[in-house]
Design a protein around this motif. Structure first.
Motif, PDB file in Angstrom:
ATOM      1  N   GLY A 108      -5.601   7.686  -0.077  1.00  0.00           N
ATOM      2  CA  GLY A 108      -4.411   7.105   0.532  1.00  0.00           C
ATOM      3  C   GLY A 108      -3.393   8.193   0.812  1.00  0.00           C
ATOM      4  N   SER A 144      -3.765   9.482  -3.308  1.00  0.00           N
ATOM      5  CA  SER A 144      -5.195   9.533  -3.582  1.00  0.00           C
ATOM      6  C   SER A 144      -5.466   9.859  -5.048  1.00  0.00           C
ATOM      7  CB  SER A 144      -5.856  10.595  -2.694  1.00  0.00           C
ATOM      8  OG  SER A 144      -5.550  10.392  -1.342  1.00  0.00           O
ATOM      9  N   LEU A 168      -7.501  -1.541  -3.811  1.00  0.00           N
ATOM     10  CA  LEU A 168      -7.588  -1.425  -2.363  1.00  0.00           C
ATOM     11  C   LEU A 168      -7.379  -2.782  -1.693  1.00  0.00           C
ATOM     12  CD1 LEU A 168     -10.621   0.993  -2.220  1.00  0.00           C
ATOM     13  CD2 LEU A 168      -8.353   1.501  -1.315  1.00  0.00           C
ATOM     14  N   LEU A 192      -6.794   5.828   4.765  1.00  0.00           N
ATOM     15  CA  LEU A 192      -7.136   5.084   3.558  1.00  0.00           C
ATOM     16  C   LEU A 192      -8.651   5.112   3.398  1.00  0.00           C
ATOM     17  CD1 LEU A 192      -4.859   1.944   4.065  1.00  0.00           C
ATOM     18  CD2 LEU A 192      -4.321   4.044   2.805  1.00  0.00           C
ATOM     19  N   GLY A 248      -1.938   7.825   8.880  1.00  0.00           N
ATOM     20  CA  GLY A 248      -2.412   7.691   7.507  1.00  0.00           C
ATOM     21  C   GLY A 248      -3.915   7.508   7.443  1.00  0.00           C
ATOM     22  N   LEU A 252      -3.759  -3.763  -1.827  1.00  0.00           N
ATOM     23  CA  LEU A 252      -3.008  -3.078  -0.782  1.00  0.00           C
ATOM     24  C   LEU A 252      -3.071  -3.860   0.523  1.00  0.00           C
ATOM     25  CD1 LEU A 252      -1.476  -0.627   0.346  1.00  0.00           C
ATOM     26  CD2 LEU A 252      -3.703   0.472   0.722  1.00  0.00           C
ATOM     27  N   TRP A 295     -14.530  -2.752   2.283  1.00  0.00           N
ATOM     28  CA  TRP A 295     -14.336  -1.381   1.807  1.00  0.00           C
ATOM     29  C   TRP A 295     -15.615  -0.691   1.346  1.00  0.00           C
ATOM     30  CZ3 TRP A 295     -10.381   1.357   3.035  1.00  0.00           C
ATOM     31  CH2 TRP A 295      -9.114   0.772   3.209  1.00  0.00           C
ATOM     32  N   ASP A 346       0.964  11.440  -0.860  1.00  0.00           N
ATOM     33  CA  ASP A 346      -0.473  11.351  -1.104  1.00  0.00           C
ATOM     34  C   ASP A 346      -0.686  10.552  -2.381  1.00  0.00           C
ATOM     35  OD1 ASP A 346      -3.184  11.630  -1.440  1.00  0.00           O
ATOM     36  OD2 ASP A 346      -3.207  13.829  -1.336  1.00  0.00           O
ATOM     37  N   THR A 396     -13.771   4.656   5.382  1.00  0.00           N
ATOM     38  CA  THR A 396     -12.385   5.027   5.641  1.00  0.00           C
ATOM     39  C   THR A 396     -11.782   4.205   6.780  1.00  0.00           C
ATOM     40  OG1 THR A 396     -13.137   6.740   7.165  1.00  0.00           O
ATOM     41  CG2 THR A 396     -12.674   7.421   4.896  1.00  0.00           C
TER      42      THR A 396
END
Length: 473
Positions: free
Chosen positions: A227, A309, A317, A281, A279, A320, A160, A307, A255
């Protein structure tokens, strides 16, 4: 499994005194097929993998690893290495061979002043982050908390914070590893430089890493989190906006845009689970409030399904990723790298997701660029690409050859449209394809890797991987 290939049959053919000598010499433990821990120890992440090793050595240090490697070599047993057990091809296990299980080698030492982490090979990304985030630090890892440290690091490590801080191979300062001759070696910019180059992208072809040393970077603990899930009929607008934003995006922003269905996650309302979606992320490494301004265009394409975010802990993250790809589900993931996102690529992205046979299947585009490849020269072959695309077949509880065919066909279509190479972490599972995968994963680095392989592993002891032939053939 037939009686002739049952792991107990292999054990019976081994010399009892040799097995006892191995057991007595271990700090760790020996797990044979009749051991109460056998089923748990042979368990791996991908539910498609169901292998039965004859001998499992639960190592507690480099000496145990060396003993296990020597025993496998002396008894002509195929050898596999189990770190985080997350490799989708099942490389952590081998039928009727010997598995070196590194799970107990899970030490983590953080030097916040020097910004260095020393990490044992039995750790997972979530373990390392739990320690480093206490100091507002992180090293690049895989994108899910449940993935191991060993496999993703040796294969590249696409996580990430890649556009800001590069890949795991860029942050890897040195390793200690046991080579097939039983020697414990250090590989770094100043020691065994050829081996240091090779292990950063060449996978587990050269030995068993017993310790990693990483650079740490200032990350979080709160980052700008992206997200947002849009209805699938806005796919064209989402993709156009994504391409425009990422063309000029600051390196702090990493992203993934995916095409599939709203996942059935606890954080998402039940009534939207399964809806067709496009989507996005993402993670902004820097001032979270500035990050929310940067990602604003990606949140305003259309009215979203939902949303999520907001500024969020960096570890969320990775949680997830763990939830999206739980242990025990069936997985076939393939990949290609891209220089640009052409209209042909977008058409395949949309149409092949619609053609996917399962409700959990998806495709994803991962932004690269930025500081990917900023470290010492490494064997990872694709750090100059701007994007990686993954084809993700995910399903439960039943055999479904349609998933294999969909993933294979989609990958070939992407290659015909300009996709190249493959990421070691996403190379399908069909063993007959592994020779082709080596060409895709290592590309022009293959010949040099074969030379290093011939020096350190001339008998190809370590071949349960995307294998490099020591002869170069």
């Amino acid at each position: 499994m037939s009686e002739n290939t049952h792991p107990l049959g292999t054990v019976a053919r081994l010399n009892e005194e040799d097995i006892k000598e191995l057991d007595d010499g271990l700090r760790g433990s020996l797990v044979l097929p009749d051991h109460e821990a056998y089923e748990d120890t042979r368990n791996v992440w991908n539910g498609l993998v169901n292998k039965y090793p004859a001998v499992i050595v639960r190592a507690e240090g480099g000496v145990d690893v060396a003993r296990a490697v020597k025993f496998a070599r002396d008894n002509d047993l195929e050898l596999a290495v189990r770190g985080g057990a997350h490799n989708q091809t099942g490389a952590a296990m081998v039928d009727n061979g010997l598995v070196v299980d590194l799970e107990e080698m899970d030490d983590i030492h953080i030097d916040p002043g020097e910004q260095v982490a020393r990490v044992g090979p039995g750790n997972r990304a979530e373990d390392v982050l739990a320690e480093t985030q206490e100091f507002g630090l992180a090293t690049p890892t895989g994108s899910a908390g449940s993935v191991g440290i060993s496999g993703p690091t040796l294969g590249g490590g696409i996580g990430w914070i890649r556009r800001k801080h590069g890949l795991a191979v860029d942050a890897l300062r040195s390793v200690e590893l046991v080579t097939p001759d039983g020697e414990l070696r250090t590989a770094s910019p100043d020691h065994n430089e050829d081996l240091y180059w090779a292990i950063r992208g060449g996978g587990g072809n050269f030995g068993v890493v017993t310790n990693f040393e990483f650079d740490l970077y200032e990350v979080g603990p709160i980052v700008g989190g992206l997200g947002v899930f849009y209805p699938a009929d806005h796919a064209n607008a989402v993709l156009e906006t994504y391409r425009d934003v990422m063309a000029d995006a600051p390196e702090e922003l990493t992203t993934i845009v995916f095409n599939g269905h709203v996942p059935a996650l606890p954080a998402l309302p039940d009534d939207i689970h399964g809806e067709d979606t496009m989507g996005i992320l993402g993670c902004y490494v820097g001032n979270p409030e500035e990050g929310m301004q940067v990602i604003e265009p990606l949140r305003g394409v259309a009215d979203p399904i939902i949303d999520l975010s907001e500024p969020m802990p960096y570890e969320v993250l990775h949680d997830l990723g763990t939830q999206l790809y739980p242990w025990g589900r069936n997985y076939v993931h393939r990949s290609v790298f891209l220089d640009e996102l052409s209209e042909d690529i977008y058409q395949i992205f949309r149409e092949q997701t619609e053609a996917a046979p399962g409700s959990m299947d998806a495709m994803a585009i991962w932004s690269m660029g930025g500081n990917v490849g900023h470290g010492e020269p490494a064997a990872f072959a694709w750090d100059d690409k701007q994007y990686m695309m993954t084809i993700e077949a995910n399903w439960e509880h039943y055999e479904n050859n349609r998933e294999f065919e969909w993933a294979r066909k989609t990958e070939r279509m992407l290659r015909d449209a300009g996709g190249e190479g493959a990421y070691m972490g996403f190379t399908g599972i069909e063993e007959q394809d592994w020779e082709d995968w080596a060409e895709q994963v290592y590309a022009e680095n293959y010949d040099r890797l074969a030379e290093v392989k011939a020096e350190y592993d001339p008998l190809n002891t370590f071949q349960q991987n995307v294998n490099i032939n020591p002869t170069g053939d």
